[in-house]
Design a protein around this motif. Sequence first.
Motif, mmCIF file in Angstrom:
data_model
loop_
_atom_site.group_PDB
_atom_site.id
_atom_site.type_symbol
_atom_site.label_atom_id
_atom_site.label_comp_id
_atom_site.label_asym_id
_atom_site.label_seq_id
_atom_site.Cartn_x
_atom_site.Cartn_y
_atom_site.Cartn_z
ATOM 1 N N ARG A 52 0.834 -1.217 0.000
ATOM 2 C CA ARG A 52 0.000 0.000 0.000
ATOM 3 C C ARG A 52 0.863 1.261 0.000
ATOM 4 N NH1 ARG A 52 -3.061 -3.340 3.461
ATOM 5 N NH2 ARG A 52 -2.076 -2.452 5.326
ATOM 6 N N ARG A 115 -5.533 -7.402 -5.798
ATOM 7 C CA ARG A 115 -5.636 -6.134 -5.076
ATOM 8 C C ARG A 115 -5.812 -4.948 -6.024
ATOM 9 N NH1 ARG A 115 -3.901 -6.109 0.484
ATOM 10 N NH2 ARG A 115 -3.387 -8.214 1.159
ATOM 11 N N ASP A 117 -8.599 -3.472 -7.066
ATOM 12 C CA ASP A 117 -9.560 -2.502 -6.532
ATOM 13 C C ASP A 117 -8.941 -1.662 -5.421
ATOM 14 O OD1 ASP A 117 -11.457 -3.419 -8.295
ATOM 15 O OD2 ASP A 117 -12.481 -4.705 -6.839
ATOM 16 N N GLU A 118 -8.081 -2.270 -4.636
ATOM 17 C CA GLU A 118 -7.414 -1.528 -3.560
ATOM 18 C C GLU A 118 -6.500 -0.454 -4.138
ATOM 19 O OE1 GLU A 118 -4.686 -2.412 0.430
ATOM 20 O OE2 GLU A 118 -5.405 -4.073 -0.825
ATOM 21 N N GLU A 121 -8.632 2.436 -5.242
ATOM 22 C CA GLU A 121 -9.090 3.233 -4.099
ATOM 23 C C GLU A 121 -7.987 4.165 -3.592
ATOM 24 O OE1 GLU A 121 -10.450 0.461 -1.210
ATOM 25 O OE2 GLU A 121 -12.171 -0.205 -2.399
#
Length: 257
Positions: A52, A115, A117-118, A121
């Motif tokens: 992230r 991941r 979609d993450e 976002e």
Amino acid sequence: MAGRGSLAAPLFWTSVVGGTAALWLGRPALVATGLAALLVLLRALDRPARFRRLVRRVARRHADTLALRQRQESFVDAYGNLVRDGWLREREYFVVRTVLPEIENRGFSDYAEERFDEMVEIVEAVAASVELPDETEAPDDGVGYEQFCADRLTEAGWRAHTTRASGDQGADIVAERDRVRLVVQCKRYGKPVGNAAVQEVAAAARYWSGDMAAVVTNAGFTPAARKLAAATGVHLLHHDELPDLHPVRQIRGGRAR
């Protein structure tokens, strides 16, 4: 499943190598093996957070552009609905073309699909975190908007002037800097600009012997407009991007003036 596999292999080989060393070196090697296995486990547990952080770092490098694209590609239609289709496509395009190569190079290729979609976002959050200039400063009327854009070019070092209302052949502004001539069409719209504007300014650039051509708008652009602009070398800009527009010879005009 991919995450478990990526953890199992390092733990397995750490245990095999450490166990073999323990047979020869005894307790110190066994303790070292336990510590190494713990480090492998901690690194694996921290992997999602590191992923992230990487995605956020990539997005922040392009934060200003993403914020502008979010503003350009969102509009309110005639029924009062907020239409974000263009922005939804833009953020996914950014993830595919800009974020994915970075995460794959850094060993997160197994996250590319699971991941996705993450990542989208995170891009959304980064774009929303940028405070852009007030959009209401741009005049609502067409003539005023043209002068507003010309003034921004002048502030950026261009010698810019608006053309007369008739006989401009699709050019609203003609500007020069470093012996490069820029031809601009301005569109103060409430919806994305289509490819007709791209066609018109490309023709106007030839008429005015322009080296560069651009369509400037407060709104976004349709996919067809973007495709045609890529093929013709026309710049598609939000008016907030004008201060960063530098002279580059791209289009050869066909008529001297």
